[in-house]
Design an enzyme around this catalytic site. Structure first.
Site, PDB file in Angstrom:
ATOM      1  N   ASP A   1       1.682  -6.905 -10.297  1.00 44.00           N
ATOM      2  CA  ASP A   1       1.909  -5.271  -9.780  1.00 44.00           C
ATOM      3  C   ASP A   1       2.700  -4.736 -11.138  1.00 44.00           C
ATOM      4  OD1 ASP A   1       1.181  -5.148  -7.357  1.00 44.00           O
ATOM      5  OD2 ASP A   1       3.377  -5.578  -6.406  1.00 44.00           O
TER       6      ASP A   1
ATOM      7  N   HIS B   1     -11.879 -15.059  -1.693  1.00 46.18           N
ATOM      8  CA  HIS B   1     -11.942 -16.612  -1.186  1.00 46.18           C
ATOM      9  C   HIS B   1     -12.620 -17.927  -1.880  1.00 46.18           C
ATOM     10  CE1 HIS B   1     -11.929 -19.285   2.138  1.00 46.18           C
ATOM     11  NE2 HIS B   1     -12.951 -19.409   1.888  1.00 46.18           N
TER      12      HIS B   1
ATOM     13  N   CYS C   1       6.257 -15.060 -12.419  1.00 53.14           N
ATOM     14  CA  CYS C   1       5.405 -15.719 -11.369  1.00 53.14           C
ATOM     15  C   CYS C   1       4.053 -14.948 -10.937  1.00 53.14           C
ATOM     16  CB  CYS C   1       6.319 -15.803  -9.902  1.00 53.14           C
ATOM     17  SG  CYS C   1       7.018 -13.996  -9.355  1.00 53.14           S
TER      18      CYS C   1
ATOM     19  N   GLU D   1       8.670  -6.111 -11.357  1.00 54.96           N
ATOM     20  CA  GLU D   1       7.193  -5.579 -11.278  1.00 54.96           C
ATOM     21  C   GLU D   1       7.070  -4.172 -11.371  1.00 54.96           C
ATOM     22  OE1 GLU D   1       5.953  -7.290  -7.272  1.00 54.96           O
ATOM     23  OE2 GLU D   1       8.055  -7.020  -6.706  1.00 54.96           O
TER      24      GLU D   1
END
Length: 570
Positions: A452, A186, A499, A428
């Protein structure tokens, strides 16, 4: 001191040491469970009011995406399973409310952290944050709030919770340094959103600094200098001034195309999660959206979003992009990203489980609703559809068949949509990269999901800190799969984007250009830097570097070569 630089920039300033208040909880036997249950309910109500206030403040100061986490916190405090477990502890074991909260929290956190994946570890941190708030209210503990800062400070802490960052005055914070956390924590995400320097993973930092100590932090290098000399301060002031001038230079690139020195044009796009994010993309002159993570529409709520809700969320982004491409990834939940209202099965290995396209092909009711919304939005902009987690050609064909069914339904209802909407897949999974020559014949584009792809190729859980040293985008095996995918896509005349996090990696951008990548999609704040890199390198020269890199044996050798032969010369 050294850590991981997760948000660039240089700051020099005083330390505000944010130490967590020690909450000493003791188990007490009780006679009257009703008194404890009443205490619990009152303090749950108080905690919910505080969270609602934080939501409103965060929405105003930071935006919808950052505020949404507090909706999740509120739902957790209203969750019958979590709260029910606490109440059962009180009633059945005749124990005080504080101990009952601690016991239920420990059980939840243990389950989440044992799954060893990044997303669920972050959810464990949320459960801890909620629990600490509730316990402090039960015990009447007042915490030092970051909202009380009057001077400018660099925040130093073990870690920062969403509640911490929501309360702070952003005009008084120069940067973040934490002992724990990674690039997707975070603290890191918030720092990049605010464009503040941040360094995480600085061992024992809270033991080595005190309030009002002067420190230098270099988010580019992950370097912390405690109580620097006058010479060091002057050196980093110059470095900071140079960096600020460089940022101004980057802003001058707004309105320009992303074209290499030898005239090769690429597209620099952004990854987004909510419609609110599009404003940041346009502010940083993004050339499109390469990944709209549609799952955020499904999360932090107690039921599925309607077709109309989804349509509006996609339509507003398509309209704001005004003809620039918008790639919407279909629902990517299940396994590691749980939706409680779907009652998905618990899995031993969620990243390899019932998720993404696998779930959608099984729950065609959910899938069709989303496809209807995406197709309807395509009448308002340059929308493209992308299927995630495709591992074999049959999955792709089934997904396309369902898409055709939905198109047919919309036609019969006289609903407008783009008949020629582009359809692509995320690459991926290694099997898809290896068979990319086959897939390229049946789609309009590829988008490589490196997050991934790396963990599947290297058999490394990207959320497991014990083996994080094995997870690397510089691994030659990963780079070979990327190059193979790009080449196979181009042989069939389709464009290939990326991406995953690697698309915004400043060291890798030249290599990806040399491989022929057409589109780079990343966080909005990274886009202008990516454009600057592209404009200062030659694709032809990078092609030669790629050939050399693919002969190297380890990630360390690759990174060392890039640093010496490319990065240092740009």
């Amino acid at each position: 001191m050294k850590g991981i630089g997760v948000s660039p920039g240089i700051s020099i300033g005083k330390v505000f040491l944010k130490k967590e208040v020690n909450i000493d909880i003791k188990k007490k036997d009780i006679d009257n469970a009703e008194i404890e249950l009443d205490r619990l309910d009152k303090n749950i109500g108080k905690s919910i009011k505080e969270i609602e206030s934080l939501y409103e403040h965060t929405l105003k100061e930071f935006g919808q995406k950052e505020a949404e986490i507090f909706n999740a916190h509120r739902l957790m405090l209203e969750d019958p399973e979590f709260i029910g477990r606490i109440k059962n502890n009180i009633k059945e074991e005749k124990i005080n409310a504080e101990w009952a909260v601690k016991k239920a929290t420990d059980e939840y956190v243990k389950i989440l952290e044992s799954l060893d994946n990044e997303y669920l570890k972050e959810r464990a941190a949320d459960v801890k944050d909620i629990s600490i708030r509730l316990l402090k209210n039960l015990l009447g503990i007042k915490d030092v709030e970051l909202s009380s800062l009057e001077d400018e400070y660099i925040i130093v802490s073990d870690d920062l919770t969403p509640s911490d960052t929501a309360q702070m005055r952003k005009d008084k914070v120069l940067g973040f340094i934490t002992e724990f956390g990674g690039r997707t924590s975070h603290t890191s995400i918030m720092a990049r959103t605010l464009e503040l320097p941040a360094i995480v993973g600085v061992k024992d930092i809270t033991k080595k600094v005190g309030n009002e100590d002067i420190i230098i932090m270099d988010g580019n290098e992950g370097l912390v200098i405690l109580n620097p000399s006058e010479e060091e301060i002057n050196k980093y002031k110059e470095k900071k001034n140079s960096y600020e001038k460089f940022k101004e230079e980057l802003n001058n690139l707004k309105g320009e195309k992303s074209i290499s020195k030898d005239g090769v044009k690429v597209e620099i796009a952004a990854n987004i999660g909510t419609p609110k994010d599009i404003d940041k993309v346009l502010e940083h002159d993004g050339e499109g959206v390469g990944l709209y993570r549609s799952e955020f529409l499904y999360m932090d709520r107690d039921k599925l979003p309607t077709e109309e809700e989804q349509f509006e969320a996609y339509k507003v982004v398509a309209e704001k992009l005004d003809g620039k491409p918008l790639v919407i990834r279909t629902l990517d939940v299940g396994g590691d990203k749980d939706l409680p209202y779907l009652n998905l099965p618990e899995e031993m290995n969620p990243f390899l489980g019932y998720r993404a396209i696998r779930l959608c092909l099984d729950r065609t009711d959910i899938f069709k609703t989303q496809l209807r919304a995406i197709l309807r939005s395509s009448a308002y902009g340059n929308v493209k559809i992308m299927f995630p987690m495709i591992s074999n050609i049959d999955e792709l064909r089934k997904a396309k068949d369902i898409l055709e069914e939905v198109k047919s339904e919309l036609r019969s209802e006289n609903v407008k949509f783009n008949e020629d909407i582009e359809v692509g897949i995320m690459v991926e999974i290694p099997s898809t990269a290896i068979q990319s020559d086959i897939f390229a014949k049946e789609v309009d584009f590829f988008s490589i999901g490196t997050n991934d792809l790396i963990q599947y190729t290297l058999a490394v859980d990207r959320g497991n800190q014990d083996i994080s040293y094995l997870y690397s985008q510089y691994h030659p095996a990963v780079l070979r799969l990327i190059k193979m995918t790009i080449e196979n896509g181009h042989k069939e005349g389709i464009w290939v984007g990326m991406c995953g996090e690697a698309a915004g990696d400043e060291k890798l951008i030249p290599i990806l250009l040399g491989m022929g990548l057409d589109e780079f999609s990343m966080s909005a704040s990274s886009m202008l830097m990516a454009r600057w890199i592209i404009k200062n390198i030659s694709k032809t020269e990078m092609e030669e570097k790629v050939e050399k890199i693919l002969t190297l044996g380890s990630p360390q050798e690759v990174e060392k070569y890039i640093d010496k032969e490319i990065t240092s010369k740009i």
